[in-house]
Structure formats: C-alpha cells, structure tokens
Design an enzyme around this catalytic site. Structure first.
Site, short mmCIF file in Angstrom:
data_model
loop_
_atom_site.label_atom_id
_atom_site.label_comp_id
_atom_site.label_asym_id
_atom_site.label_seq_id
_atom_site.Cartn_x
_atom_site.Cartn_y
_atom_site.Cartn_z
CG PHE A 1 7.33 -17.63 0.82
CD1 PHE A 1 8.68 -17.74 1.15
CD2 PHE A 1 6.54 -18.76 0.93
CE1 PHE A 1 9.21 -18.96 1.58
CE2 PHE A 1 7.05 -19.97 1.36
CZ PHE A 1 8.40 -20.07 1.69
CB CYS B 1 10.03 -8.61 1.40
SG CYS B 1 9.67 -8.23 3.12
CG ASN C 1 5.08 -8.93 2.70
OD1 ASN C 1 5.41 -7.74 2.63
ND2 ASN C 1 5.83 -9.84 3.30
CB THR C 2 4.46 -4.30 1.26
OG1 THR C 2 5.66 -4.97 0.90
CG2 THR C 2 4.49 -3.95 2.73
CB CYS D 1 -25.32 14.10 -4.83
SG CYS D 1 -26.47 15.46 -4.50
CB CYS E 1 -24.33 3.82 -9.84
SG CYS E 1 -24.05 5.58 -9.56
CB CYS F 1 -23.18 12.49 0.15
SG CYS F 1 -24.07 13.52 1.34
#
Lengths: 435, 446
Positions: free
Chosen positions: A136, A138, A203-204, A352, A384, A391
């Site tokens: 279900f 593709c 799936n994709t 950085c 954060c 880096c």
C-alpha cells in the site's frame, strides 16, 4: 557470540536482515545470490495480476549524490514486477524449496476487489512462501490506477483489504505503509483493526530528485518529461525512524510488530530502527548501490555490538529507546546545556563561529587577545547544538549539562534540580496547575 | 644508443630522443573534472579562511573552491582572476606548501591540505579553454601609463590599469614578454608554452601594447617616460646574479644557473642543450633546485647540490628539496665553495670547505672535500642591478616603495623583485603590480 536468529510474525530467519520488495528481489537469480551472501530473508518484488504491467523503457532512477558521488538519496519510477505472475510463482516455489531456512515473503498489489486478493493469495500459498506483504506504499504509477499509496492513504481501505486477506489466507499478513500521509498512526491503526499481523515501513517518499536545467524537465527524464518517483536511501532514514517510533509508542498499535525500512545501510542503522521498535529490518537502496555483500558488514557489526553490550539476541534491544521518545511538551526545561570546544582538537576552521554569528546566537568568539580563537560565550549560548552539527571534527565540540545549583550565565538563573516542562510553565496559556 | 661519446664531459643529447618529453612533462598533471570536484568538496569553507590570509594576493580561496564544487570552474576562475590575473601561473609555481596549503586547516588536522594549487589550476585552465575574455574594459580614461618590464608585476599592473580604462605601454628588454615566467622557472612547471599563452590571455583585454627590446638605460630613459606618460611603473626584476668570489670562477663549464635555465626554457629542442656528466650546483634557493633537477632530467649522471647551511635555512621549501632528491639530486649541507679546480681551462672539480655555526656566525671548519665536476652552476642569489633610475631612492639595494608601491619619485611606482621587502615570488609580484595599478588609478582620477 550473539545469536542473530530472528522470528517475525512467526517467520524464522537466520538474521533480522531482509531485502525489501524491490528490483533486487524480482527474480530467483537475484534472490539466490542474496541468500548466498547471507541475507536472512527477502520480500519478493510485488506481484500483480496478468497481463503484466510495463515499465518505461528510458531511465527509471535518479540520484542525489554527496561527496565523491556517494549515493545519499535515490528515486525511482519503476513499477511492480513486469514478469508474468506464473513465472514469479514458480520461481518463488523453487527458491523456497532450495532455501528453507530463509524467510520468503511475497509482496502483493492487486485492485481493491476481494476476489482479486483472495485469488492471488491462494496462488501464493501454493508456493510455500512464508507470508505476504500488502504493498500500500508505492507512490508512483500504480497509485494512478487506484493501488499502492492510493490505498495506503485511506485508512478505511487499508483496514478493508487487510481484513479480506486475513480471511483468505493462513499466511501472516504484513501491511506495508506509505509515508506520503500526514499522520502515520492512522494507517497503522487501520492495519491493526483489519487484523494485519504486522506493518512494514516506510515505502518510498513522493519526490522529484532533480531538474535537468538543459531540458527543463524532472530527472529521470523520459523523452523530455519526468514524473514524480519514490525517494529512498540514507536521506529518508530520519523520516522512517520517526514514523516507526510513532507507531511503536501509540497506545492503539503498541505491540504490533514492525518491520523497519528506510535508508538502512550499515548495522548501526538497523540497530537504531530496532531500538525504536522494529523487530527486523528491510534493505534495498544500499544493496542496489553496493551489491548483496553489504549484509556481511551488517551481520558482523550487529553481532559485535550486541556482544559488547552483553546481549544475546537482537530482540533484547527492540523498542528499548521507545520509552524515551516523548512529546516536546514533556521535555525538561530545567535541563541547561552549553557547548564546549576542546581546544586541543580545534583545527581553527571557524565554522562554529560563523554559523552561530550569522544564523544563531552570537555565542562563539572568533578572536581572543588578537588571535584566532573560538570559544563559547556562556552568557549567549542557548545550547542549540548548531556548532556541534557543523564542526568537521568529531567530538571537538560537545554539549555539557550544567549541574543543579550552577549559574546559567545567559539567564542569570540558578539551574534547578527538579524536572519542569512546558505543561506547567508560566508562559503556557494552557498550563495545568503543578500538583 | 645516442651519438654522444661517453668521454665527452659536456654534451647534448645524453638521452634517447623520446625520453625528453617524459622527463619534462607536467610535474603535477591537472585534475580531471571529477577529481577536482572531490577535492573541492574536502574544503571546509572556513570562516575568515587562513588560506586566504596566507595568499599574498588574497584570493577568496574558499569561494572559488565552492564554485568548483558547484560545477562552475569558470566562475571560480573569475574569483581568482579578480585578485590575481596571473592565477594560472601562480597555480603552477606558487610554493603553496608554504603559503595557502600550509595554512589550510586540513593540514593542521590531518597533514593533508586541500590541494588548492591544483584546484586553482583546474579553474584557470577552464577559463582559458573557453577562449573568451572574462573582463570588459572601463571607458577610455585618456590617460597613458608606461610599464617597464613585462614580468608578473608589470603584466599584473598593466592588466588592472587597462581594465580601469587607461592605455598602457609596456617596455620589455627581452625579445619576449613574461619575465621569469618565460625565462626562469623549471620547464616541467609550465608546460605547453603556458607562459606565452597566459601573456596572450592578459593582453586580450585590450589597451596594452608591448615594445620588446627596450631596456632602461639603453635608449629608454626614465625622465623621458615621466614626461611622456601620466604615470610610470617599474617592474624590472633583479637583473644581476651574485658571484662566488672564489678562484676558478671563470673556468669553462662554470655558469650562472639563471642563464642556463633561460637557455633551457627557450630551447626548441632539449636534446640540443649540452649538459655535464658530473654536475655541481652551488646554492640553496629555488633557482638552485630548478637547475639541479633539470640538469638531472637532461641526462647528467650525478648532480650534487651544495649549500652552506642546513635544510631549514634553504630558501627552497622542504617540498622542493624532496622533489630534487626524488629526481636523483644529492643535496649536501654545511659546506661552502673554496676553489674551482681546472684542467686545460675547463672546470674538473669543486673544492668545498665544511661549515658550522659558531655563536650564530657561519664559519669554515678548515676541513675540505672535493667533488669531481665538469659543470658547475652558480645559484647563490640574484641582486638588483640598478639601471638608470633617475635618482629613485633605494633601500637594502632595491627600490624603496611605500604600501601603495610608490617610489621616492613622483609619478613613479615599482613592484616585483626589484623592490625592497619582497619575497621574490611571482604571487608577490602580482600583488605589487595590482596595488600599484590601484594607486596609479586613484592618482589619475584626482
């Protein structure tokens, strides 16, 4: 030595590494070569009804390359198998007979009519295959004909077809989900309601991988035109991990076996999927990029890692990270981290600094005492992790948590020892009174 | 077998005819497109990049490398040429191992810098292969500038002035423009007549005329130039070589390295260039290395380079020293020439005295050794042979200039090896020419 033997919805395989339903599993020849290299199982490339579908005769694939043309993302517009149904069924039967210890699951995609499903299930059962996977997922081509992701995007259809299949066969039924939806929990719940034994995902992802600027057309280009395809490979792994975790921690689907798919390339990827609740994994793009031998690295790597952790079976890690997946609102707002730059590892690239200076919080110096020097300014650092991310030197920048009682130079507040989240935060208009 | 009689001490054609092309092929073959992209992707795109600071012409190296990674080497070339119009030659001859590549953070991190020189060559080659001019001149200013010397400094100055709309006349003493790019520098660093092609590329902007065979003091007068032109730039190079000041210097077979390199660079056929069997080179700079390596490549049996101090004091970089050793040159340190020994008017040996440092002073130890030699190259440095300079002030034996490359004479600028404080590098000469051009331009606009 850890024992990698795996059992998924009653299907046994010598290891949890299966090849996903895709070009590598379209023929006995390929599948035999895969088993020779050590793959624990395969999901045979999706069967449909005769007359067979046809594929385009131009390019089917497109790629997103990283450094040195390393394949990071892959996109395809290939359809389900284009070989006659009986040829596939005969080969499935022969391969299963020759390799009885390997898992052999058959992927299926037929129109949403009960008779179509019950008929093909009867035929697959005759091959001795271990189970079926309902495609279900593709997102291209077949979806235009009301199959594939066109079914996977409507939970009611998923439930209906899963139920038909469970009624029509004794074989385990795995429902393969499309990621091209808003909330993966709804199709997973539908599969469970329909009686499916497991879900496999992802799936994709619907995608246009590139535009040919000379032809002004999407890639791959077939006679000047392109169509969206399905995206896979390492680039989709983060999407897949999230969706696997969402299903694993959803109370309605908790415990539903999951076969994890999406960009798995080395053993660590597989271990991450398992930690988030996948009982086994399926691989395609990595095999298409490097050949079947990659499974040897996966097997040896997972074994070694389990040994190092003192574990005996992969099952012992399945879902271990799920309790630590939570909603944002429950994250501890009293946890204060600051970046730390290890000057002995710093190579002075300044990435950085410029990332923080241009795009974030101006919390890293570029100069100290007239010399090039990169150092975190605690009074500005919000913790954060951007500097860590950019880096180029591993472990040069790390995030260190401030201990309770320490002063956060940015806020001027003392770090509190207790846990406090958004739900009780004074700025939250919907806050609940702290009990 | 070649026709050379084994007994000939100095002879041409020591190698099989086919061997020359291989020996003098490109020292660093260009990167293929894919190699260039892979190498470009190694660049970290540093903030305030150390490589850029290390470049005397301040090329925006991270930017041009990113343009190569982005598939546009021609755009990368524009970034390079904006700062250094001789970026093609600099990509070939710059001692990158002591400039940009030494500063590269990947050198610090892993000892493998991004190969900036080869990437710069990839970009500049791509531009030159288009056959197009990347620049368009500004509207004519009506101003005329004289440039004396068509070496890197003069060419860079002339190009920038032409770009800004001024008319430039270059006066060059030699038959061809290019300076040391044409007459110096090892042949394997600038193959396929690159120096001449680069000059053509630079002149392609228009507005520059070259008069060759015109040397200061030989019919060309600085005072007259100052009258005829709105500004004058001097990029006359050094012009004289240091002597050894030891007995035997005038023996046959004893030669200035720079002259020999010039002969080699201008030779139609390398097989016609005579070379000794036992060659001794005296000196420790780039010229010493260049002559030593090329003598070996021409078929000399032994080439020994003798330098009075240690490896760290050599002007030639460590990389150049290793190149020479790889090519079969023996380098001997801590010895200075005492006498050249002759036989029938030709050199047959060189006598050296060992040296050491005593309280920071180089002194002879009195201990000597002799090297058989049929050819001895002097490469102990060049000096500025001040031509008729109309009273331009000198400093440390070279022309004194300020930050804008202005000399003591109003309306006269100077740059390149002839000015004090330089490093005798092509890239520094280019920067001098560029700075002088900008200064001249500002002056002319007043």
């Amino acid at each position: 030595m850890a024992d990698l033997r795996s059992e998924f919805v009653g299907i046994k395989s010598p290891n949890p590494f299966w090849l996903a339903s895709a070009p590598p599993t379209d023929k006995a020849y390929n599948v035999t070569r895969a088993f020779e290299q050590g793959w624990g199982g395969v999901v045979w490339k999706t069967l449909g009804l005769d007359p067979t579908i046809v594929n385009v005769n131009g390019p089917r694939y497109g790629a997103l390359h990283g450094s040195d043309r390393r394949l990071l993302g892959f996109n395809n517009i290939e359809l389900i198998t284009d070989r006659p149904l009986q040829v596939n069924l005969d080969e499935i039967k022969a391969v299963k007979r020759a390799w009885p210890d390997r898992a052999l699951v058959v992927s299926l995609m037929v129109p949403c009519e009960e008779a179509c499903w019950s008929e093909i299930l009867r035929q697959v059962e005759d091959t001795g295959a271990d189970g079926v996977e309902l495609n279900f997922g593709c997102p291209h081509g077949m979806s235009e004909r009301g199959m594939g992701s066109a079914v996977g995007q409507v939970p009611d259809y998923i439930e209906m077809v899963a139920r038909w299949c469970k009624q029509a066969t004794r074989m385990p039924v795995i429902v393969k989900l499309t990621p091209n939806i808003t909330d993966i929990r709804y199709p997973a719940r539908a599969a469970k309601r329909g009686g499916a034994d497991a879900v496999s995902l992802i799936n994709t992802v619907s995608s246009i991988i590139a535009v040919d600027l000379d032809r002004m057309a999407p890639v791959p280009t077939v006679d000047g035109k392109g169509s969206h395809g399905g995206y896979c490979g390492p680039a989709v792994k983060p999407i897949a991990l999230n969706m696997v975790a969402e299903i694993a921690r959803d109370p309605e689907t908790a415990g539903l076996p999951i076969s994890g798919i999406g960009g798995i390339t080395v053993w660590r990827d597989a271990a991450e999927f398992m930690a988030l609740g996948a009982a086994n994994v399926q691989v395609c793009t990595a095999a298409m990029a490097y050949g079947f031998k990659i499974v040897k690295e996966m097997i040896a790597g997972l074994e070694l890692w389990l040994d190092e952790k003192g574990l005996e079976r992969p099952a012992q890690i399945v879902g271990r990270a799920v309790p630590n997946v939570t909603d944002w609102q429950y994250l501890n707002l009293n946890y204060i981290a600051k970046a730390r730059i290890d000057q002995s590892l710093c190579i002075q690239c300044g990435r950085c600094h410029i990332a923080c200076e241009d795009t974030s919080h101006q919390a890293i110096t570029a100069m100290k005492d007239g010399k090039r020097h990169f150092e975190v300014i605690d009074a500005e650092c919000v913790g954060c992790n951007l500097c860590v991310s950019v880096c180029p030197v591993e472990d040069c920048i790390t995030m260190a948590a401030l201990p309770a009682g320490a002063l956060d130079a940015r806020t001027g507040q003392i770090v509190q020892p207790d846990y406090a989240n958004w739900t009780t935060h004074p700025n939250n208009p919907q806050r609940v009174a702290a009990e | 077998m070649s026709a050379v009689a084994k007994a000939d001490r100095i002879a041409a054609g020591r190698l099989e005819p086919m061997a020359y092309a291989g020996n003098f092929a490109d020292l660093h073959p260009p990167l293929s497109r894919h190699e260039a992209v892979v190498e470009a992707e190694r660049c970290y795109f540093c903030y305030d990049a150390p490589c850029m600071t290390a470049c005397p012409t301040a090329i925006d190296i991270p930017l041009f490398i990113r343009q190569i990674a982005g598939g546009q080497p021609v755009a990368a070339a524009r970034t390079i040429f904006d700062q250094n119009i001789l970026g093609g030659m600099c990509a070939r001859v710059c001692p990158t191992e002591t400039l940009c590549e030494q500063a590269c953070v990947r050198e610090a991190a892993e000892g493998k810098p991004v190969r900036i020189g080869l990437l710069q060559r990839h970009a500049t080659d791509a531009q030159m292969a288009t056959g197009r001019q990347p620049y368009q001149r500004a509207a004519a200013s009506g101003r005329q500038v004289a440039v004396v010397g068509a070496g890197p400094a003069g060419l860079a100055c002339a190009h920038r002035l032409a770009l800004l709309g001024h008319a430039v006349t270059i006066f060059e003493a030699r038959p061809k423009p290019g300076g040391l790019n044409e007459y110096g520098i090892a042949a394997y660093k600038t193959v396929d007549d690159f120096a001449a092609r680069e000059v053509a590329f630079i002149l392609g902007i228009g507005g520059i005329t070259i008069e060759t065979g015109r040397a200061l003091g030989e019919g060309l007068d600085l005072a007259e130039l100052r009258q005829r032109f709105d500004a004058v730039f001097l990029g006359v190079g050094l012009g004289a070589v240091n002597g050894l000041a030891i007995p035997g210097e005038d023996l046959a077979g004893v030669q200035d390295a720079v002259d020999y390199i010039a002969q080699l660079r201008q030779a139609e056929n390398l097989a016609s260039l005579p070379v000794g069997r036992q060659v001794v080179v005296i000196g420790g700079g780039m010229t010493a290395i260049d002559v030593a390596v090329q003598a070996k490549l021409l078929g000399a049996e032994t080439v020994t380079l003798v330098y009075r101090r240690g490896p760290a004091e050599m002007n030639a970089s460590r990389y150049e020293q290793e190149l020479a050793q790889t090519k079969g040159v023996l380098i001997r340190h801590w010895a200075r020439p005492a006498r050249l020994v002759g036989e029938a008017g030709a050199v047959k040996a060189a006598l050296f005295e060992r040296t050491r440092l005593e309280a920071g002073q180089l002194t002879g130890t009195g201990e000597t050794f002799e090297l058989s030699a049929d050819m001895v190259f002097k490469a102990v440095g060049q000096r500025f042979a001040a031509p008729a300079l109309d009273g331009v002030a000198l400093a440390h034996g070279r022309i004194a200039v300020d930050g804008e490359r202005r000399t003591s004479l109003a309306g006269v600028w100077a740059g390149g090896d002839c000015v004090a404080g330089g490093q005798d590098l092509t890239v520094v000469a280019v920067e001098d020419g560029k700075r002088a051009a900008m200064s001249i331009h500002h002056q002319l606009q007043r």
